[in-house]
Each structure stands twice: as C-alpha cells, then as structure tokens.
Design an enzyme around this catalytic site. Structure first.
Site, PDB file in Angstrom:
ATOM      1  N   ASN A  52      13.249  67.015  51.613  1.00 37.05           N
ATOM      2  CA  ASN A  52      12.066  66.199  51.363  1.00 37.05           C
ATOM      3  C   ASN A  52      10.801  66.938  51.775  1.00 37.05           C
ATOM      4  O   ASN A  52       9.770  66.865  51.090  1.00 37.05           O
ATOM      5  CB  ASN A  52      12.190  64.879  52.120  1.00 37.05           C
ATOM      6  CG  ASN A  52      11.030  63.949  51.870  1.00 37.05           C
ATOM      7  OD1 ASN A  52      10.004  64.020  52.548  1.00 37.05           O
ATOM      8  ND2 ASN A  52      11.184  63.058  50.904  1.00 37.05           N
ATOM      9  N   ASP A  57      18.790  65.986  54.035  1.00 42.21           N
ATOM     10  CA  ASP A  57      17.879  65.425  53.046  1.00 42.21           C
ATOM     11  C   ASP A  57      16.431  65.466  53.525  1.00 42.21           C
ATOM     12  O   ASP A  57      15.498  65.576  52.720  1.00 42.21           O
ATOM     13  CB  ASP A  57      18.271  63.984  52.727  1.00 42.21           C
ATOM     14  CG  ASP A  57      19.633  63.895  52.053  1.00 42.21           C
ATOM     15  OD1 ASP A  57      20.068  64.900  51.460  1.00 42.21           O
ATOM     16  OD2 ASP A  57      20.266  62.823  52.140  1.00 42.21           O
ATOM     17  N   LEU A 112      14.896  67.858  55.380  1.00 40.02           N
ATOM     18  CA  LEU A 112      14.293  69.174  55.143  1.00 40.02           C
ATOM     19  C   LEU A 112      14.000  69.364  53.660  1.00 40.02           C
ATOM     20  O   LEU A 112      12.959  69.912  53.292  1.00 40.02           O
ATOM     21  CB  LEU A 112      15.224  70.278  55.646  1.00 40.02           C
ATOM     22  CG  LEU A 112      14.716  71.707  55.430  1.00 40.02           C
ATOM     23  CD1 LEU A 112      13.416  71.935  56.181  1.00 40.02           C
ATOM     24  CD2 LEU A 112      15.771  72.733  55.855  1.00 40.02           C
ATOM     25  N   SER A 138      22.945  65.026  58.301  1.00 42.41           N
ATOM     26  CA  SER A 138      23.736  63.893  58.777  1.00 42.41           C
ATOM     27  C   SER A 138      24.440  63.160  57.647  1.00 42.41           C
ATOM     28  O   SER A 138      25.560  62.676  57.811  1.00 42.41           O
ATOM     29  CB  SER A 138      22.835  62.911  59.547  1.00 42.41           C
ATOM     30  OG  SER A 138      22.220  63.546  60.644  1.00 42.41           O
TER      31      SER A 138
END
Length: 675
Positions: A265, A261, A263, A391
């Site tokens: 963003n 999330d 990257l 993650s």
C-alpha cells in the site's frame, strides 16, 4: 514414467522433434552402435558433426516447425542421456536402456524415463565450468545448469524448484549447447531485467529480511539486477517513490515489495499520489446539487481554484501515524494529495480550466521538456510485485492463489502480468467539525469502516503479539458490538442483468440466510478481466460507458442507518483465515467495487456472518441485514469524531469520503489463481 509397448521395436519420441525406431535386442552393444551410426549421419549438417549433435526432422509436428538439436551428455545423478533442444524447451532420455527392459509373452515392455521442461518453466541457465558429475564415477566434466520449477499438485500448492546439471567432456560442445539454450531463453518476452526492491524487515514476525535472503539467489541466477532498499521507518518507501523522477522510474521494469499488504500500500501510494491524473469524483455534499448537467466539471473547477491558491502556500508536511519500523504509511497531506501538489501537471490543469492564467508559452515548453519520460497510470510497461512476508498477505493469495515467496518470486522473474483495479479514496473531512483540503489514498484490496477499522486501530496497541493480535482485538471489538450512524450513497446500474448478484436493501424480511446465485470466480485467463484497461468515467452526469464499451445508465442510491461495518472489496481478499475471501466472485480487473453494508443486528447473527467468512464454500453475504452492491463508486458520511478506515490494513481517519474503482490502474507480476 510412460509405458511403451512395441513388439521387437523400441519407440523413442523426442519432444516435438520426431520419431526414431531402434530394433530391440538383448545386446546393449548393438544399440550403442546404432546410436553411433545416428551420430555419424549428422556429419552432413554444417559444423554439427564435430559437436556430436543429432538433428531430427519431425514428420508431422504440431508443436514446433523447426527440427530438434540433440546431443549425448551426462545428467547429474542420472547418467548418460540424449538431450534434445527445440524452440519450446528441452527433453532428455536415457542413452542406455538395459535396466529399464522387461519381457512378457515375447513382448518387450519399456518404462522410459523421458523428461522435459519448457522454456516458460525455466527461470535461469548457468555455465558452471569444470566439476564433478555424480552418477558417472564422479568424473570431472564441463557443466551447465538449467534452473526451473514444477507446478504444485493443485491450485494452492507452491511451486517446487528443480535443478538439472548437464555435463560433457568437451568444453566447446558444452559451451555451444549452453549458448543455444541461452539464446532460446532470450526469446522469452516480458521478463524483467532491472527491479527496484523494498524490504520491510519488521513485517509479520520480523521475516521480511529473511524472506528476501531466501529469494534473492533466484534473481541473481536469472541475471535480474535488483536495487534493494531495506526500509528504516514508516513512509520510507513512500518518500523514495514520491521523490523519484520519472526518468529514474523508467530505468526499472518493476517495483517489488517484500513484506505485507501494508508495504505494498505504501509503494502504491508513493507511485500514484502525483502520477494518477484523473480528476476527483464528486464529494458527498455534491450529490444533491441542482446542477445535474455536469456536477463533476463544477467540482473540478473548484478544485482547480484550490490548486491555484495552493501555489503560493505550498508546504510539505507528513503526519506520522505509526511507530518506527511498522508496516505503515503516513497520511497524505494536502500538498501531497492528488491534484494538489506543485507539479507541471497541476499547472497544466490550471491552464486547461482557466485560460485567464497568465503563463507564457516559454514556461509551458519548459514544463514539458521531460514529457517523453513522464510516468502516468495506467501504463503497459511498469509492473508491481509482492513477495509475501506479512501477517495476512491477502493481495498475494488473491492474485496467485498461494502464499509462497518462491512462487511469487518466480512470477516476477518469468514476467507474468495481470491488470489490477485500485480503489481511489478521497477524504473530504477528517472530523465533522474540521476544515480540510481533500487528500487521496489508494487501496489495492480493501477499504473498511466500523468493525474493520476498529480492529486495526486496536491492534496497533498489541503489535508485540505479532499476527495473533488480530484474533485478540477482533474478539474484543466483536464483544463491544459498536454500531455507527452513517449515510452511504452508491452508483447502481438502472438495468441489472439477470446474472448480476447486486442486492437491494429492504427486499427481504427475515434475518435467516438466503439462497445465493451461482458465482463466477476469477481465475487465470479470466474472461471477465481480459479486456481494455481504461478508467471508466461514471460520475459525470449520471450516465456512463462501462469497461466493455457498452453504454449504461447509472443512478445514485442511498442507504442510511446504523452499521456494524462498511466494507469495499476491490478483489476477493482471500487469506488463510478466509479461504474464499469477503466476496468469492470479486474479479481482479473488472472496474467494480463490492460494497458490503452490515446493518446493526443481534450479536449472534453478526457472529454467524463472521463465522461464514472462515468457511470455504459458504456465503457470508446471504443475510438480509447484509447489503451487497456491485458498484463503481460510493460515498460515505458519518457525524462522529472517531471515524477510522482500514485501507489494506493501514489506518486512515475520515468521516466523509468518496471511493471509486479505477479500472486496471496498475499491472502486477502475477497470473491469477489457478483453477
């Protein structure tokens, strides 16, 4: 396998291609003779007799209006089959049915292994030339391969790749069939041809590069051109997208992030930081202005003066907040903030609001020579995509229902498209004593403060632990049980529908769970999300027009006190630890944020709240110390120096912010979770 019962007759139905009846007999030579006769009947069709095709005209076809084109080929590991081609897909049946027949009471039962695949489930077709076909004495034939996939058994199952290799002794026949299938594939609309790909090599457990190596062959087979950049540092993708010209961006059909999330963003902010043109929402201090006629216009006026003043003192400063290789984007400086950078649009706004600015007509024309190629948001053509390797991958799970790189890659290749809301976060002050110019960040899934910000801040010290660091730091922050004094203002509709689950503070006197209303979950072809994707201006003068075009009156409400956490969910934020997410009924593109305020409470009750997040079917918002507001915008003010926000898993320091939902601001390569 379908069981067909027919006395003395074998019933064969092509996929949308018509019906043929072949008398049954114990002699296979008779059936082969009948098939040969059918092939000879095709000699009347122009040019098809020499290729061995059979043309079946459907008697009453509801699927296709065109006849199916059929030919006998060999299917790898199956044997001789009759392949039928119709406008929606392919179907094939065994040419020989000796081994499939059983008789009982003078009735023939035939287990027919009829198989089909629709073009919407085919991602590539390849002509592989001369080679072996297994199942036919390993004879060399001319071959073409159909690459498709099968959907999972349920909504959380990944897609399974499937490969069908067909062969024919005649190269011209094989090539002709391949060309026909390829022509049908080209009729599939919306599939991308050129993609810009960013790969984060260190995300998750260092699986970013490996994940791309797994899915890259799919794009190669589908003839999708990919320009791949492996990020070398924090903010690398942001820098590339921020500095790319609009003409360069228009050469791509989409931009893909292979990572987590964080990257995504970074990609999101690189695109929107200078291309999202809407004016700022009002600052928290402006909410009490006596000029209720149009406070937003007053704010735009002041910001425009800042734009004009910044033209003489432009600087390009990056504040690095992460170590090299981390899945992190730097804080945006004032010169790179929305509306504050030097661009033709900022000058245009200056002209629009200040007619006294002396700029010649020649200068204006020069600034707009590139207007035809300008990229702005929202738009209908550029899509973003995520191939999960992080993650948590909450965005992927919330938009596809499954955390699987193959499934996400197929959504991209097949050109799936949904609109996605984005939260615009405007920082007015970093600390209470600082003097800042506004800066903007965007978040696609979540903006959180307090517990959520502290966990992200602490986890940066333990990146060597991998994803397990969130469990460790989450436990550590929970035991510290820190509450923060803050004031939150939020927009609420004056007339609340009966189905609206918005909760108003102070209406319940017990800390025990409440009975919650039924939830409408966002799924594929969601009726809530299907509609126009226009940004709704709700912050101008207290009245607004909702996303569906109906006028609504809005009012600012406030909540002040000590909070363990403040969270704003743009989407449901589902992940493997929270199967229903933070808000189970949050939608992907309805123009709303779900503001969750958790007030200071005894530690056991907060633990109860957090535990409910991990259980499917439970409601973590059904406590009286938890306020849940469905809103289009909110403001936040705190008076301490360590105010840290969590934006899509990335740190953002701010003590005064305004957050608003931008309805359908971007398009995503996805179709929504399956039911």
């Amino acid at each position: 396998m379908s069981m067909i019962l027919a006395p003395k007759l074998f019933l064969r139905i092509g996929a949308g291609a018509g019906i043929s009846l072949l008398p049954t007999t114990s002699s296979s030579s008779y059936r082969r003779g009948r098939l040969a006769s059918c092939r000879r009947l095709s000699s009347g069709f122009e040019g098809l007799s020499q290729l061995g095709f059979i043309l079946f005209q459907p008697r009453d076809s509801t699927m296709d209006s065109a006849p199916a084109l059929s030919s006998t080929l060999f299917l790898d590991r199956v044997g001789e089959v009759v392949l039928s081609l119709n406008p929606t897909g392919l179907s094939w049946n065994p040419a020989s049915i000796d081994s499939e027949e059983t008789f009982c009471c003078q009735m023939m039962f035939h287990s027919e292994a009829e198989t089909e695949i629709r073009f919407s489930d085919v991602y590539a077709v390849e002509f592989t030339g001369l080679g072996l076909i297994n199942g036919h004495n390993s004879t060399e034939m001319y071959r073409f391969v159909v690459h498709g996939f099968q959907r999972g058994k349920n909504s959380t199952s990944p897609s399974v790749l499937s490969t069908y290799t067909f062969g024919h002794r005649d190269s011209h026949t094989c090539q002709e069939l391949f060309d026909q299938i390829n022509a049908c594939m080209k009729l599939q609309v919306g599939r991308p041809k050129n993609l810009l790909v960013f790969v984060h090599p260190q995300c998750g457990k260092g699986n970013g590069r490996k994940t791309w190596e797994v899915v890259a062959p799919l794009f190669s087979r589908a003839k999708v051109t990919t320009k791949v950049t492996v990020t070398q540092r924090a903010g690398h993708a942001y820098d590339i997208l921020k500095s790319s010209t609009d003409r360069e961006l228009r050469s791509f059909d989409g931009i893909i992030a292979v990572g987590g999330d964080g990257l995504f963003n970074e990609v999101l902010n690189g695109l929107l930081s200078s291309r999202h043109k809407d004016p700022y929402p009002p600052a928290p201090t402006r909410l009490n202005t006596t000029d209720v006629k149009d406070p937003l216009q007053l704010h735009v006026y002041e910001d425009s003066k800042n734009v004009r003043n910044s033209l003489t003192g432009h600087s390009d400063i990056f504040v690095e907040t992460a170590l090299k290789g981390e899945d992190r984007e730097p804080l945006l400086s004032a010169s790179e903030s929305h509306g504050l950078g030097i661009s033709k649009y900022s000058v245009y706004l200056d002209i629009y609001f200040f007619s006294s600015v002396n700029i010649t007509i020649h200068s204006i024309k020069r600034l707009y020579t590139d207007q035809s190629t300008a990229v702005s948001f929202p738009n209908d053509w550029l899509r973003l995509g995520i191939i999960p390797a992080g993650s948590t991958d909450a965005i992927v799970i919330s938009t596809t229902g499954v955390r699987d790189p193959i499934t996400s890659a197929l959504h991209i290749i097949l050109g799936k498209k949904i609109s996605l809301d984005v939260a615009q976060v405007v920082r007015w002050k970093t600390t209470p004593s600082s003097i800042d110019t506004p800066s903007v960040r965007y978040a696609a899934s979540f903006a959180g403060y307090g517990f959520y910000g502290d966990v992200i801040k602490e986890s940066e010290k333990y990146r060597w632990m991998g994803p397990s660091r969130y469990d460790f730091t989450g436990t550590k922050v929970f035991l510290e049980h820190r509450a923060y004094e803050a004031e939150i203002g939020f927009l609420e509709a004056k007339a609340i529908d009966a189905d609206d689950e918005t909760l108003v503070a102070g209406t319940h006197q017990t800390l025990l769970p409440r009975r919650s209303p039924n939830k409408r979950v966002c799924l594929t072809k969601c009726s809530v999300c299907v509609g126009p994707t226009k940004s709704t201006q709700t912050l101008t003068n207290g009245s607004s027009c909702s996303s569906d075009g109906h006028a609504e009156d809005w009012r600012w409400l406030r909540s002040k006190g000590r909070f363990l956490s403040v969270g704003a969910a743009v989407i449901s934020c589902r992940n493997e630890r929270a199967p229903d997410g933070l808000v189970v009924d949050a939608h992907l593109s309805d123009g709303f944020l779900h503001l969750i305020l958790v007030k200071d409470c005894p530690r056991p009750f907060y633990l109860w709240h957090l535990t409910k997040l991990t259980r499917r079917g439970s409601n973590p918002l059904d406590f009286s110390f938890v306020e849940h507001h469905k809103t289009r915008a909110f403001t936040f003010v705190a008076n301490h120096d360590s105010s840290v926000w969590n934006l899509d898993g990335e740190l953002f320091q701010a003590c005064q912010v305004t957050v608003r939902a931008c309805h359908g601001l971007i398009n995503l390569f996805a179709s929504g979770p399956e039911a």
